[in-house]
Motif scaffolding. Structure first.
Motif, PDB file in Angstrom:
ATOM      1  N   ALA A 172       0.828  -1.209   0.000  1.00  9.80           N
ATOM      2  CA  ALA A 172       0.000   0.000   0.000  1.00  9.80           C
ATOM      3  C   ALA A 172       0.862   1.258   0.000  1.00  9.80           C
ATOM      4  N   LEU A 173       1.976   1.214   0.725  1.00 12.10           N
ATOM      5  CA  LEU A 173       2.874   2.370   0.728  1.00 12.10           C
ATOM      6  C   LEU A 173       3.492   2.582  -0.652  1.00 12.10           C
ATOM      7  N   GLY A 174       3.817   1.487  -1.346  1.00  9.56           N
ATOM      8  CA  GLY A 174       4.351   1.629  -2.704  1.00  9.56           C
ATOM      9  C   GLY A 174       3.339   2.254  -3.649  1.00  9.56           C
ATOM     10  N   VAL A 175       2.082   1.800  -3.563  1.00 11.24           N
ATOM     11  CA  VAL A 175       1.027   2.397  -4.396  1.00 11.24           C
ATOM     12  C   VAL A 175       0.830   3.867  -4.047  1.00 11.24           C
ATOM     13  N   LEU A 176       0.842   4.169  -2.759  1.00  9.69           N
ATOM     14  CA  LEU A 176       0.672   5.555  -2.321  1.00  9.69           C
ATOM     15  C   LEU A 176       1.789   6.447  -2.855  1.00  9.69           C
ATOM     16  N   ALA A 177       3.028   5.977  -2.754  1.00  8.28           N
ATOM     17  CA  ALA A 177       4.157   6.773  -3.240  1.00  8.28           C
ATOM     18  C   ALA A 177       4.077   6.985  -4.748  1.00  8.28           C
ATOM     19  N   ALA A 178       3.743   5.924  -5.493  1.00 10.84           N
ATOM     20  CA  ALA A 178       3.662   6.055  -6.950  1.00 10.84           C
ATOM     21  C   ALA A 178       2.552   7.002  -7.362  1.00 10.84           C
ATOM     22  N   CYS A 179       1.404   6.906  -6.717  1.00 11.92           N
ATOM     23  CA  CYS A 179       0.263   7.756  -7.082  1.00 11.92           C
ATOM     24  C   CYS A 179       0.516   9.210  -6.712  1.00 11.92           C
ATOM     25  N   LEU A 180       1.024   9.461  -5.505  1.00  7.88           N
ATOM     26  CA  LEU A 180       1.311  10.846  -5.116  1.00  7.88           C
ATOM     27  C   LEU A 180       2.444  11.424  -5.950  1.00  7.88           C
ATOM     28  N   GLY A 181       3.439  10.600  -6.288  1.00  9.12           N
ATOM     29  CA  GLY A 181       4.529  11.083  -7.131  1.00  9.12           C
ATOM     30  C   GLY A 181       4.059  11.471  -8.516  1.00  9.12           C
ATOM     31  N   SER A 182       3.250  10.609  -9.141  1.00  6.36           N
ATOM     32  CA  SER A 182       2.741  10.944 -10.471  1.00  6.36           C
ATOM     33  C   SER A 182       1.802  12.136 -10.425  1.00  6.36           C
ATOM     34  N   ALA A 183       1.000  12.254  -9.355  1.00  2.00           N
ATOM     35  CA  ALA A 183       0.089  13.398  -9.238  1.00  2.00           C
ATOM     36  C   ALA A 183       0.862  14.702  -9.058  1.00  2.00           C
ATOM     37  N   SER A 184       1.878  14.702  -8.192  1.00  2.00           N
ATOM     38  CA  SER A 184       2.660  15.924  -8.002  1.00  2.00           C
ATOM     39  C   SER A 184       3.446  16.260  -9.260  1.00  2.00           C
ATOM     40  N   GLY A 185       3.923  15.234  -9.988  1.00  3.13           N
ATOM     41  CA  GLY A 185       4.582  15.493 -11.264  1.00  3.13           C
ATOM     42  C   GLY A 185       3.631  16.079 -12.292  1.00  3.13           C
ATOM     43  N   ALA A 186       2.385  15.603 -12.285  1.00  3.22           N
ATOM     44  CA  ALA A 186       1.389  16.169 -13.196  1.00  3.22           C
ATOM     45  C   ALA A 186       1.109  17.627 -12.871  1.00  3.22           C
TER      46      ALA A 186
END
Length: 526
Positions: A285-299
């Motif tokens: 879950a932490l991996g999914v959270l990091a990937a999603c927040l990272g892609s969102a902040s990059g967007a």
């Protein structure tokens, strides 16, 4: 990016990931929390004035100043006693303000269509610096008397290199209004408010993870402090790697859809953590959270690069970055408060999941309005930054050489005072325009570009002309016949949002030649 990593490393000595214990002897009780808050507040709020100063004076001046001040703050830490912990932490926050200046440099260094992706790459460097700063504490023990002076020396070296090598293509903005009025004007733009809210959720969530994830893993899963720090560093590294992915997706898909999917995945991951699963499920879950927040902040960073006005790039990046940095303090405070009351993280994580999911729902519910807002972000002009005028020039062949020279001299004088778009009738013979040649002789340091137009310019041509003007270029558009010059001038005047056409006549251009434009009747003006 190297300079930003150094300044961010200086910032990380106190925050946003907590003070390094070996550097703060005697800082007990609530001292670490106060040190973190002081550094985060200074590093976040300071991005706004730094953004204004970057737009006004240029990053070649602002970035060296930030590096020197960060070096002074690091040296202050070497002599600060146990009772001066918070006072020494606040100046270290200056290092966090370099994001606004660095983002402005990236935005102005690349052409339209590529700025967003490269700004997300710049954000990835910021995330990697965050991960390195927190993980390096496990192996690198920075001595107050020897290690910190080396960091200060590196910061001073970066200041010298930046002052010598950093030159921006765009001319600094000529602000005449107060900085507070400029910021308020920017915040009134709907696009700015959206970007601030999304960056607060995306980047603020990453800051919160860096601040509180080690404590969560230690209390809920009994991980040793070293292992919890490694997991936190891995999550921040994954988030940093996903930022360019978010920027890349924004170029190929609707950015609103990219953000909605990212926040939806992050909300589901936080909700899974609220159920307090075993360590294996929590790690996933932490991996999914990091990937999603990272892609969102990059967007979001890609949208900043794509929508920012070149003359106000530092201000927009600084304002959005300030909101995101301050928002990162709130989730740890919420989690600490709910844990102290209920003895569990379930309530606090459920509330955070509700915030993220509501953001995704708002993006889906208002996707059409938001998409239109992002497509046309500058719906409100800055009071101190009027649109450039359009100059309609009649055929130079109808004037004497003396009148031509006077007109070119007046245009050159105006070009040194404000932004211009010159529309001129093509001379017979087509062997180069005398206005272009004359302006290049009188303005050797200006970039003067000659363009041709056969009628009303298309939307992509208007976008090109606007980008040239914002980039400090003086465009001279050649048309066929005086009527064609009037039509092109009227079309550009409406497209650029100005209210006047400056029409030089046979006499030299003066204030009496400034005439209002009736947009409903192009080519027919009193």
């Amino acid at each position: 990016m190297t300079g930003y990593s150094l300044t961010f490393w200086a910032w990380s000595l106190a925050g946003p990931f907590g003070p390094a214990p070996q550097l703060w002897p005697g800082l007990g009780g609530g001292g670490p929390l106060l040190a973190v808050l002081a550094a985060v507040i200074v590093g976040s709020l300071g991005r706004i004035p730094v953004g204004v100063w970057t737009d006004r004076y240029g990053a070649g001046i602002v970035l060296p100043v930030i590096s020197v001040l960060a070096a002074a703050a690091v040296l202050l830490l070497t002599v600060a006693g146990p009772g001066l912990g918070t006072m020494a932490a606040a100046p270290l926050g200056v290092g966090g303000t370099s994001f606004a200046a660095g983002a402005a440099v990236v935005i102005r260094a690349f052409p339209p269509g590529r700025r967003g992706v490269w700004l997300s790459v710049f954000g990835a460097g910021m995330g990697l610096a965050s991960a390195a700063a927190i993980v390096s504490r496990l192996w690198i023990v920075v001595d107050r008397r020897s290690g910190l002076p080396l960091l200060a020396l590196a910061l001073i070296g970066h200041a010298i290199v930046a002052a010598v090598l950093l030159h921006e293509r765009s001319r600094p903005a000529r602000y005449r209004a107060r900085g507070r009025d400029i910021v308020l004007t920017l915040l009134r733009l709907p696009a700015t408010r959206y970007l601030c809210a999304w960056y607060a959720v995306g980047f603020g969530g990453l800051v919160a993870a860096g601040l509180y994830l080690p404590a969560y893993l230690h209390r809920c899963h009994q991980l040793p402090a070293g292992n919890a720090t490694l997991v936190t560093g891995a999550c921040l590294t994954l988030a940093a790697a996903c930022r360019p992915l978010g920027g890349w997706l924004c170029r190929r898909h609707n950015p609103v859809r990219v953000l909605r999917n990212g926040f939806t995945g992050a909300g589901l991951a936080v909700l899974a953590l609220a159920l307090q699963p075993d360590l294996a499920v929590a790690t996933g879950a932490l991996g999914v959270l990091a990937a999603c927040l990272g892609s969102a902040s990059g967007a979001v960073q890609a949208l900043i690069g794509d929508t920012a006005h070149l003359r106000h790039a530092g201000l927009l990046a600084g304002t959005v970055g300030a909101i995101g940095g301050l928002a990162g303090v709130l989730p740890p405070l919420l989690l600490a408060g709910t844990y102290g009351i209920s003895g569990t993280y379930g309530v606090g994580l459920t509330l955070l999941a509700a915030v993220v999911m509501s953001t995704a729902w708002h993006l889906h519910r208002h996707r059409q309005v938001i998409t239109a807002t992002l497509a046309f972000p500058d719906t409100e002009a800055f009071p101190d930054d009027p649109a450039p005028p359009v100059v309609a020039v009649t055929s130079p062949s109808h004037r004497s050489p003396g009148e031509q020279a006077d007109g070119i001299a007046t245009l050159a004088r105006l070009a040194t005072e404000r932004e211009l778009v010159i529309v001129a009738e093509t001379t017979a013979g087509g062997s180069g325009h005398p206005i272009i040649a004359g302006l290049r002789m009188r303005l050797p340091r200006h970039r003067i570009v000659g363009l041709t137009s056969d009628g009303c310019p298309h939307s992509h041509e208007i976008s090109l002309i606007t980008e040239l003007v914002h980039d400090g270029v003086l465009p001279v558009i050649e048309t066929r016949g005086a009527a064609g010059a009037e039509i092109v001038a009227a079309s550009l005047t409406v497209a650029l949002g100005t209210t006047d056409i400056l029409r030089p006549g046979s006499p030299p251009l003066n204030d009496s030649s400034r005439q209002p434009l009736d947009a409903s009747q192009p080519g027919r003006h009193p």
